[in-house]
Design an enzyme around this catalytic site. Sequence first.
Site, PDB file in Angstrom:
ATOM      1  N   HIS A  62      -2.096  -6.301  -3.449  1.00  0.00           N
ATOM      2  CA  HIS A  62      -1.351  -6.723  -4.639  1.00  0.00           C
ATOM      3  C   HIS A  62      -2.207  -7.676  -5.452  1.00  0.00           C
ATOM      4  O   HIS A  62      -3.006  -8.419  -4.894  1.00  0.00           O
ATOM      5  CB  HIS A  62      -0.071  -7.463  -4.231  1.00  0.00           C
ATOM      6  CG  HIS A  62       0.870  -6.579  -3.482  1.00  0.00           C
ATOM      7  ND1 HIS A  62       2.021  -6.093  -4.021  1.00  0.00           N
ATOM      8  CD2 HIS A  62       0.816  -6.066  -2.230  1.00  0.00           C
ATOM      9  CE1 HIS A  62       2.639  -5.322  -3.139  1.00  0.00           C
ATOM     10  NE2 HIS A  62       1.912  -5.288  -2.033  1.00  0.00           N
ATOM     11  N   TYR A 132      -0.429 -18.848   2.359  1.00  0.00           N
ATOM     12  CA  TYR A 132      -1.146 -18.622   1.097  1.00  0.00           C
ATOM     13  C   TYR A 132      -0.944 -19.797   0.141  1.00  0.00           C
ATOM     14  O   TYR A 132       0.192 -20.212  -0.017  1.00  0.00           O
ATOM     15  CB  TYR A 132      -0.530 -17.515   0.246  1.00  0.00           C
ATOM     16  CG  TYR A 132      -0.305 -16.170   0.756  1.00  0.00           C
ATOM     17  CD1 TYR A 132       0.534 -15.898   1.821  1.00  0.00           C
ATOM     18  CD2 TYR A 132      -0.904 -15.107   0.080  1.00  0.00           C
ATOM     19  CE1 TYR A 132       0.772 -14.588   2.208  1.00  0.00           C
ATOM     20  CE2 TYR A 132      -0.667 -13.809   0.464  1.00  0.00           C
ATOM     21  CZ  TYR A 132       0.172 -13.554   1.535  1.00  0.00           C
ATOM     22  OH  TYR A 132       0.409 -12.277   1.903  1.00  0.00           O
TER      23      TYR A 132
END
Length: 595
Positions: A62, A132
């Site tokens: 993505h 993340y």
Amino acid sequence: MKFTELKLGGVFKIEAEPFIDDRGVFRRHFCEKEFSEHNIATKIQQANVSENKYIHTLRGFHYQAEPSGEGKTLSCLRGSIFDIVVDLRTKSPTYMQWISIELNPENRMSVHIPPGCANAFLTTAEDSLIHYYCSESYTPDAEKGVRFDDPAFDFIWPFEPLLISEKDLNIPDYKKYGVTSVSSGDRRMFETIHHCRICDSRQLNEVINLGNQPPANSLYNDLSTKPPLVPLRLLFCEECTTVQLGESVDPEYLFNDYLWVTGTSDMAKEHRNYFLDNALSRSNKACPTVVGIGSNDGTFLESFKNAGCQVLGIDPAKNIADEATENGIPTIAEFFNEDVANRVCSDQGKVDMVTARNVIPHVKEIHSVIKGMGILLDDDGIGVIEFHSGGLIMSGLHYDSIYHEHLFYFSLKTITSLLKRHSLHIFDLTTSPISGGSWVIYFSKDIRPKSSALIKAEHEEKISGLNNYETWLEFSKKVKKHSEELKQLILNQKTKVLAYGASARSSTLLNYCEIDFNHISSIIDKNPMKHGLLTPGTKIPIISFEKALDQINEETVILLLAWNLSNEVMTELRESNYTGKFIIPLPNMPKVVNQ
Ligand SMILES: [Zn+2]
């Protein structure tokens, strides 16, 4: 934190520098100052956590399109993941290339992915937890993706994913501009490594990806045959610095019906006396007993035999081993390993010398082979290994020597440490003209004083940076430039070009530079076993020297693929009244020679 920029610009491997005491480990995850110093955006808009219950769960590629492009920094806090980052920045020199990295709590690594690159990961342990940092907020309208098995990229995953979302599975094909799509390789033929073959480390970084290529000696004789395709990637081990291929092709396929015959090269025939004298002068015996590993047609052992030595060859290519035996050089048609060494020892006792010319870089079971050499050698015996020098591959840009049979690209440092693992000690070295520049190293079971030649070469290697990843990345950039220049040079010729030398090396060069039967009319080769066959992937007919003479006129241009034998070949052609130009592709940038 230690930052290493990987092959894709702006992609960083970030290693923590932990503080460890009795309580455990303390490490930094983010530092505004250090990130800024590496031009990494430090604005953090979101921090996310991904929990994955099952092993082999795949979370797809993505990324967010501009103006919402986001940078991400990923760490794996529990379990382990295999992460791939792909470059989707159309103006980037590494557009559509990808790298892989393994993240786990043990290696304490993070990876930074800049805007315009996408990443996906496959869990390689149950219950994996990934953290993340993102430099932008999630913007659904800007979200884009690439399918994990999109044929335009040829991603290599270590395992088939077991769990993947419907959304990730249904991402349509990525449209590749101006580049022909390649297939995903014939998976029955090869295996991808995830640990260094020498030291077992998982820290393998990609140096260069030469694309999917057919194994270089898979010559075939009809146009409709499609040779199998296998990725050709060079990796660097961060731990022991050994440079090696990412994929191993089934050795049975590669070596059982081998077409390289030592005796067809005049240079090899000339070199053998020099090799003999050097080896004998370092032996404690005047007439040592000699075992040659990967002895091919026995050309080199024959010179030892003529000097009065008792010889034995071991070579897996049955066709060639049988021929050697018939010609008076007894040769066992097998892959050499510890078992074969033990068998030879119990049949005929230990020997005074073991030679392995241009064979050690080819073997997958390398530890068994080196151990076998130690088993065969008497206590005061010596081993002799000849191999294409990694230093020359790098400095002379010999990327044509990267092919599937050639698993390792040794430096003096890496071969020395490999031998040391098996209590064998290098004490001397000489050079050889084979392959455009090789080392011949001499080792023993006892520790002998190092020769001045060895000390000098070790010092020169150290200052050359050969054992550093960064230096190999520079090599990779030069290779790309070289391939573009060579292709252009071929396209600039008024007529189809003739080539000389259908070797394994030429196969890599032709396939990587996309030079095929549309550009080259035929390839001259002296080995009669190759005549009438087509080169793998590039489908160029291979012809004899005599047949080529009929095709040659003053307009002819010859691409000297056997550039490492250029003096030998050019003299021969000039003596046959060839007056045209030569294109000499290597070493370094391609050259046109008229004289
Ligand atoms: Zn290693």
